[in-house]
Design a protein around this motif. Structure first.
Motif, PDB file in Angstrom:
ATOM      1  N   GLY A 134     -10.262 -11.380 -14.522  1.00 31.51           N
ATOM      2  CA  GLY A 134     -10.119  -9.980 -14.924  1.00 31.51           C
ATOM      3  C   GLY A 134     -10.105  -9.037 -13.739  1.00 31.51           C
ATOM      4  O   GLY A 134      -9.327  -8.072 -13.691  1.00 31.51           O
ATOM      5  N   VAL A 135     -10.970  -9.294 -12.749  1.00 38.83           N
ATOM      6  CA  VAL A 135     -10.983  -8.472 -11.530  1.00 38.83           C
ATOM      7  C   VAL A 135      -9.645  -8.590 -10.808  1.00 38.83           C
ATOM      8  O   VAL A 135      -9.068  -7.587 -10.351  1.00 38.83           O
ATOM      9  CB  VAL A 135     -12.140  -8.898 -10.603  1.00 38.83           C
ATOM     10  N   TYR A 136      -9.152  -9.812 -10.709  1.00 43.92           N
ATOM     11  CA  TYR A 136      -7.855 -10.037 -10.059  1.00 43.92           C
ATOM     12  C   TYR A 136      -6.751  -9.285 -10.805  1.00 43.92           C
ATOM     13  O   TYR A 136      -5.872  -8.676 -10.184  1.00 43.92           O
ATOM     14  CB  TYR A 136      -7.579 -11.530 -10.019  1.00 43.92           C
ATOM     15  N   ALA A 137      -6.800  -9.303 -12.141  1.00 45.58           N
ATOM     16  CA  ALA A 137      -5.794  -8.578 -12.937  1.00 45.58           C
ATOM     17  C   ALA A 137      -5.839  -7.087 -12.641  1.00 45.58           C
ATOM     18  O   ALA A 137      -4.794  -6.432 -12.516  1.00 45.58           O
ATOM     19  CB  ALA A 137      -6.025  -8.837 -14.423  1.00 45.58           C
ATOM     20  N   CYS A 138      -7.041  -6.539 -12.528  1.00 43.04           N
ATOM     21  CA  CYS A 138      -7.182  -5.106 -12.218  1.00 43.04           C
ATOM     22  C   CYS A 138      -6.619  -4.791 -10.832  1.00 43.04           C
ATOM     23  O   CYS A 138      -5.964  -3.757 -10.635  1.00 43.04           O
ATOM     24  CB  CYS A 138      -8.648  -4.688 -12.294  1.00 43.04           C
ATOM     25  N   LEU A 139      -6.872  -5.684  -9.861  1.00 44.43           N
ATOM     26  CA  LEU A 139      -6.327  -5.486  -8.521  1.00 44.43           C
ATOM     27  C   LEU A 139      -4.801  -5.528  -8.557  1.00 44.43           C
ATOM     28  O   LEU A 139      -4.133  -4.709  -7.907  1.00 44.43           O
ATOM     29  CB  LEU A 139      -6.862  -6.565  -7.577  1.00 44.43           C
ATOM     30  N   GLN A 140      -4.245  -6.469  -9.300  1.00 46.59           N
ATOM     31  CA  GLN A 140      -2.791  -6.538  -9.421  1.00 46.59           C
ATOM     32  C   GLN A 140      -2.226  -5.253 -10.018  1.00 46.59           C
ATOM     33  O   GLN A 140      -1.221  -4.721  -9.547  1.00 46.59           O
ATOM     34  CB  GLN A 140      -2.393  -7.738 -10.292  1.00 46.59           C
ATOM     35  N   TYR A 141      -2.866  -4.780 -11.072  1.00 45.79           N
ATOM     36  CA  TYR A 141      -2.369  -3.578 -11.745  1.00 45.79           C
ATOM     37  C   TYR A 141      -2.384  -2.371 -10.808  1.00 45.79           C
ATOM     38  O   TYR A 141      -1.494  -1.517 -10.867  1.00 45.79           O
ATOM     39  CB  TYR A 141      -3.205  -3.280 -12.988  1.00 45.79           C
ATOM     40  N   SER A 142      -3.395  -2.326  -9.937  1.00 49.82           N
ATOM     41  CA  SER A 142      -3.504  -1.195  -9.002  1.00 49.82           C
ATOM     42  C   SER A 142      -2.625  -1.372  -7.772  1.00 49.82           C
ATOM     43  O   SER A 142      -2.574  -0.488  -6.909  1.00 49.82           O
ATOM     44  CB  SER A 142      -4.955  -1.007  -8.566  1.00 49.82           C
ATOM     45  N   GLY A 143      -1.929  -2.515  -7.678  1.00 52.41           N
ATOM     46  CA  GLY A 143      -1.037  -2.750  -6.546  1.00 52.41           C
ATOM     47  C   GLY A 143      -1.690  -3.434  -5.373  1.00 52.41           C
ATOM     48  O   GLY A 143      -1.057  -3.614  -4.331  1.00 52.41           O
ATOM     49  N   ASN A 144      -2.941  -3.851  -5.519  1.00 50.44           N
ATOM     50  CA  ASN A 144      -3.668  -4.498  -4.425  1.00 50.44           C
ATOM     51  C   ASN A 144      -3.619  -6.024  -4.590  1.00 50.44           C
ATOM     52  O   ASN A 144      -4.629  -6.662  -4.899  1.00 50.44           O
ATOM     53  CB  ASN A 144      -5.119  -4.008  -4.393  1.00 50.44           C
ATOM     54  N   GLU A 145      -2.438  -6.580  -4.396  1.00 50.07           N
ATOM     55  CA  GLU A 145      -2.273  -8.029  -4.516  1.00 50.07           C
ATOM     56  C   GLU A 145      -2.976  -8.720  -3.348  1.00 50.07           C
ATOM     57  O   GLU A 145      -2.847  -8.298  -2.198  1.00 50.07           O
ATOM     58  CB  GLU A 145      -0.785  -8.387  -4.535  1.00 50.07           C
ATOM     59  N   ILE A 146      -3.734  -9.792  -3.628  1.00 52.60           N
ATOM     60  CA  ILE A 146      -4.537 -10.440  -2.589  1.00 52.60           C
ATOM     61  C   ILE A 146      -3.877 -11.693  -2.022  1.00 52.60           C
ATOM     62  O   ILE A 146      -4.382 -12.261  -1.066  1.00 52.60           O
ATOM     63  CB  ILE A 146      -5.948 -10.781  -3.135  1.00 52.60           C
ATOM     64  N   PHE A 147      -2.744 -12.122  -2.602  1.00 56.26           N
ATOM     65  CA  PHE A 147      -2.042 -13.285  -2.078  1.00 56.26           C
ATOM     66  C   PHE A 147      -0.614 -12.899  -1.712  1.00 56.26           C
ATOM     67  O   PHE A 147       0.090 -12.286  -2.510  1.00 56.26           O
ATOM     68  CB  PHE A 147      -2.022 -14.425  -3.098  1.00 56.26           C
ATOM     69  N   GLU A 148      -0.188 -13.286  -0.517  1.00 59.61           N
ATOM     70  CA  GLU A 148       1.140 -12.914  -0.044  1.00 59.61           C
ATOM     71  C   GLU A 148       2.255 -13.477  -0.914  1.00 59.61           C
ATOM     72  O   GLU A 148       3.301 -12.866  -1.082  1.00 59.61           O
ATOM     73  CB  GLU A 148       1.335 -13.417   1.400  1.00 59.61           C
ATOM     74  N   ARG A 149       2.042 -14.676  -1.449  1.00 61.29           N
ATOM     75  CA  ARG A 149       3.102 -15.339  -2.220  1.00 61.29           C
ATOM     76  C   ARG A 149       3.358 -14.663  -3.555  1.00 61.29           C
ATOM     77  O   ARG A 149       4.368 -14.915  -4.202  1.00 61.29           O
ATOM     78  CB  ARG A 149       2.735 -16.807  -2.445  1.00 61.29           C
ATOM     79  N   MET A 150       2.427 -13.828  -3.999  1.00 60.52           N
ATOM     80  CA  MET A 150       2.574 -13.163  -5.296  1.00 60.52           C
ATOM     81  C   MET A 150       3.373 -11.868  -5.146  1.00 60.52           C
ATOM     82  O   MET A 150       3.177 -11.129  -4.188  1.00 60.52           O
ATOM     83  CB  MET A 150       1.194 -12.823  -5.869  1.00 60.52           C
ATOM     84  N   PRO A 151       4.252 -11.575  -6.102  1.00 60.60           N
ATOM     85  CA  PRO A 151       4.942 -10.276  -6.082  1.00 60.60           C
ATOM     86  C   PRO A 151       3.981  -9.153  -6.464  1.00 60.60           C
ATOM     87  O   PRO A 151       3.039  -9.361  -7.224  1.00 60.60           O
ATOM     88  CB  PRO A 151       6.040 -10.437  -7.139  1.00 60.60           C
ATOM     89  N   VAL A 152       4.206  -7.985  -5.906  1.00 65.01           N
ATOM     90  CA  VAL A 152       3.369  -6.828  -6.230  1.00 65.01           C
ATOM     91  C   VAL A 152       3.780  -6.294  -7.600  1.00 65.01           C
ATOM     92  O   VAL A 152       4.957  -6.091  -7.875  1.00 65.01           O
ATOM     93  CB  VAL A 152       3.506  -5.733  -5.156  1.00 65.01           C
ATOM     94  N   ILE A 153       2.787  -6.048  -8.468  1.00 69.07           N
ATOM     95  CA  ILE A 153       3.087  -5.631  -9.847  1.00 69.07           C
ATOM     96  C   ILE A 153       2.379  -4.323 -10.160  1.00 69.07           C
ATOM     97  O   ILE A 153       1.792  -4.174 -11.218  1.00 69.07           O
ATOM     98  CB  ILE A 153       2.613  -6.682 -10.871  1.00 69.07           C
ATOM     99  N   LYS A 154       2.377  -3.394  -9.273  1.00 72.19           N
ATOM    100  CA  LYS A 154       1.632  -2.169  -9.495  1.00 72.19           C
ATOM    101  C   LYS A 154       2.096  -1.475 -10.779  1.00 72.19           C
ATOM    102  O   LYS A 154       3.261  -1.167 -10.950  1.00 72.19           O
ATOM    103  CB  LYS A 154       1.800  -1.219  -8.306  1.00 72.19           C
ATOM    104  N   GLY A 155       1.141  -1.254 -11.678  1.00 69.62           N
ATOM    105  CA  GLY A 155       1.444  -0.553 -12.927  1.00 69.62           C
ATOM    106  C   GLY A 155       2.202  -1.370 -13.944  1.00 69.62           C
ATOM    107  O   GLY A 155       2.491  -0.897 -15.036  1.00 69.62           O
ATOM    108  N   GLY A 156       2.501  -2.648 -13.624  1.00 68.03           N
ATOM    109  CA  GLY A 156       3.260  -3.486 -14.539  1.00 68.03           C
ATOM    110  C   GLY A 156       2.363  -4.415 -15.338  1.00 68.03           C
ATOM    111  O   GLY A 156       1.143  -4.296 -15.341  1.00 68.03           O
ATOM    112  N   ARG A 157       2.989  -5.379 -15.984  1.00 70.19           N
ATOM    113  CA  ARG A 157       2.255  -6.336 -16.802  1.00 70.19           C
ATOM    114  C   ARG A 157       1.745  -7.461 -15.904  1.00 70.19           C
ATOM    115  O   ARG A 157       2.527  -8.136 -15.234  1.00 70.19           O
ATOM    116  CB  ARG A 157       3.174  -6.887 -17.888  1.00 70.19           C
ATOM    117  N   VAL A 158       0.451  -7.689 -15.892  1.00 72.68           N
ATOM    118  CA  VAL A 158      -0.164  -8.570 -14.906  1.00 72.68           C
ATOM    119  C   VAL A 158      -0.419  -9.960 -15.492  1.00 72.68           C
ATOM    120  O   VAL A 158      -0.419 -10.151 -16.711  1.00 72.68           O
ATOM    121  CB  VAL A 158      -1.481  -7.966 -14.383  1.00 72.68           C
TER     122      VAL A 158
END
Length: 590
Positions: free
Chosen positions: A114-138
């Motif tokens: 859940g914490v990781y999902a919140c970070l993704q939603y806010s645009g703070n992706e923690i892994f380089e291989r992952m696409p940035v999904i700021k404001g999108g569906r995580v």
């Protein structure tokens, strides 16, 4: 499976099974007694697995049915057997301490997700291989928003049951964990998970009443409901996507809902044509293509073909027939009855999580993570007797210590061999990905070596052979040496033919063979025109609205000099998609 998200998790399930089995064997060797705890789900699971094996034997593609598809859905016989074994081994070890650890582990891991999902939603992706999904569906670490929603839904129900009951320790720790879990559930935008969570909470509330009175603190129920309502209101105000998804919760006008309905219709058509044993486990993607409709394409797009029916009963009916559905229904009924009879509050959250997952699985599909949770949760619930004590066990005494040691060491040797086999797909995947990285660096010669090695390790994965074929073509076009160039084209042609032999009901494999035949005809001056035509026609036969194959067949007619026939086929393409650029250009519709 070349799947960044599910292959490691599926491997972990296999490894967990093997470790638990090894520990069980060591215990048997020490005590010289085989102790087996029986549960009411043993017979339904055993029947379902036996029927799966029979269905796989008569499958459209038996190897695919036994090993499972190369995609995120896990319905092959071996993966399903791994979850069945996880259930059985967990039932053997079920205890109060194990239940505590299962609940803590699930809450903690879901909170991290859940914490990781919140970070993704806010645009703070923690892994380089992952696409940035700021404001999108995580999707956090699950690989799919639906998976995220289902996992958070199950963990939420465990937390909800722990929070409201007066005998539950560490309720404030639970409340803290539920904040990111609830956030992940909301941000997943999964309507089926929301529905499952609501039904699960209702079941927990109903079972919280017993003959002695309420087993929960009413004040906590009120506080919990207030927090949930406020969270939903805040989400509706500040998250437009949440408000939009909630507004179409049961709408048939939503494209994803329309695609599901059309997919269910296809599933019923498959079942009607294979009513007894279905088409074989994990063959839905193959069986789906001949029945794919334009209505489905309008909702989902031409590039989408379902690998799962988005409904457990339709999925099993299509792939394992009526007998599979009856076995599945038997298992559902047995668990629901047992779960409803559960009196111990320690089990309520786990018991409610399974029917909640059943609900979500009537609209979506399960992930490796939720299947593993379901296996473990069902095991500890079913392993309790009617009086809340562990279920009855059967004991078999070895006659001599030597016999126990021989059987035990034989079992451990087999487990060691299984460990080696389990990591073959992982090794193939690692080698394949290294090849992809080399290809991106324009080191295609080294990349082909890795692709060949990946095929040697796991030749059933079509993506490995496809990548080798494409790389061979790219190399052949830039290498002037005639012998080397010819060898590369020969390897590409052999790879394309290999794919159709391994996957004879795959329209993509046949279309790929036709494309390679056209390469050889145009680039190497080797006449494979007849093979190309037959391959395109076979692809269209397997998927009548496969627009790429229709377009490739039109190009074939052009090269063959059949210009009128070419225009007829482009007319067919326009009927399927009136915006197809080349068709509009050839027909003068620009």
């Amino acid at each position: 499976m070349d799947d960044t998200f599910d292959l490691p998790k599926l491997t972990l399930v296999y490894v967990t099974d093997l470790v638990l089995a090894a520990l069980w064997i060591c215990q048997v060797m020490k005590e010289r007694v085989i102790t087996i705890r029986r549960t009411q789900l043993d017979n339904p699971i055993l029947l379902f697995m036996c029927l799966s094996v029979v269905s796989a034997w008569f499958s459209l593609e038996p190897k695919l049915s036994f090993f499972g598809a190369y995609q995120i859905y896990v319905f092959g016989v071996i993966p399903m057997a791994a979850f069945a074994l996880l259930y059985w081994l967990t039932a053997q070890a079920a205890s109060e301490a194990l239940i505590v650890w299962i609940k803590r582990g699930c809450l903690l891991s879901a909170a991290i997700v859940g914490v990781y999902a919140c970070l993704q939603y806010s645009g703070n992706e923690i892994f380089e291989r992952m696409p940035v999904i700021k404001g999108g569906r995580v999707w956090a670490s699950l690989g799919n928003p639906l998976y995220l929603g289902a996992l958070c839904m199950m963990a939420w129900l465990v937390g909800f049951a722990e929070w409201i009951h007066e005998q539950s320790p560490n309720r404030w720790w639970v409340a803290v964990a539920m904040l990111p879990i609830g956030s992940g559930l909301i941000l997943s935008l999964s309507r089926s998970a929301w529905l499952g969570a609501g039904i699960g909470m209702g079941l927990i509330a109903l079972r919280s009443f017993n003959r002695e009175g309420a087993a929960f603190k009413k004040k906590r129920v009120v506080v919990g409901l207030v927090v949930i309502v406020l969270s939903l209101v805040i989400a509706g105000v500040f998250l437009p996507d949440f408000k939009q998804r909630a507004g179409i919760l049961v709408s048939r006008g939503d494209l994803s809902t329309l695609a599901r309905i059309e997919g269910w219709k296809v599933g019923f058509n498959i079942w009607r044509n294979h009513p007894v044993l279905g088409t074989g486990p994990d063959t839905f993607a193959l069986a789906f293509r001949p029945w794919r409709t334009l209505d489905y394409v309008k909702a989902a797009g031409f590039g989408v073909a379902q690998g799962d029916a988005h409904n457990d009963f339709v999925q099993i009916a299509a792939t394992e027939g009526l007998v599979g559905v009856l076995a599945l229904l038997w298992g559902y009924v047995v668990f629901l009855r047992k779960g409803w009879q559960t009196k111990d509050i320690a089990y309520l959250g786990l018991a409610a999580g399974i029917p909640a997952l059943m609900v979500q699985n009537q609209f979506n599909f399960s992930s490796v993570s939720t299947c593993a949770w379901a296996a473990a949760w069902a095991a500890v619930v079913m392993a309790q007797g009617s009086d809340g004590q562990p279920a009855a066990s059967y004991r078999l005494q070895f006659k001599t210590p030597a016999m126990a040691k021989v059987c035990g060491w034989t079992g451990l040797l087999l487990i060691g061999l299984a460990f080696w086999a389990v990591f073959i797909p992982v090794r193939a995947d690692a080698v394949f990905k290294r090849g992809l990285a080399l290809a991106l660096q324009n080191r295609k010669v080294q990349a082909t070596d890795d692709f060949r090695r990946a095929i040697e390790l796991n030749g059933e994965v079509s993506a490995y052979e496809n990548e080798l074929v494409n790389t061979d073509k790219a190399l052949a076009q830039i290498i002037p040496d005639g012998a080397t160039r010819r060898a590369l084209f020969d390897e590409a042609w052999a790879g394309a033919q290999s794919l159709t032999r391994k996957h004879p009901f795959s329209p993509d494999a046949w279309n790929n063979q036709g494309v390679v035949a056209m390469w050889l005809t145009q680039l190497e001056n080797v006449n494979h025109m007849e093979e190309a035509r037959q391959a395109f026609e076979r692809a269209i036969q397997l998927d009548p609205i496969f627009i790429d194959s229709w377009a490739d067949l039109a190009k074939w007619e052009h090269l063959a000099g059949h210009l009128e026939k070419e225009k007829e086929i482009w007319q067919k393409v326009i009927q399927l998609d009136n915006k197809y650029p080349m068709a509009r250009q050839v027909l003068g519709l620009q």
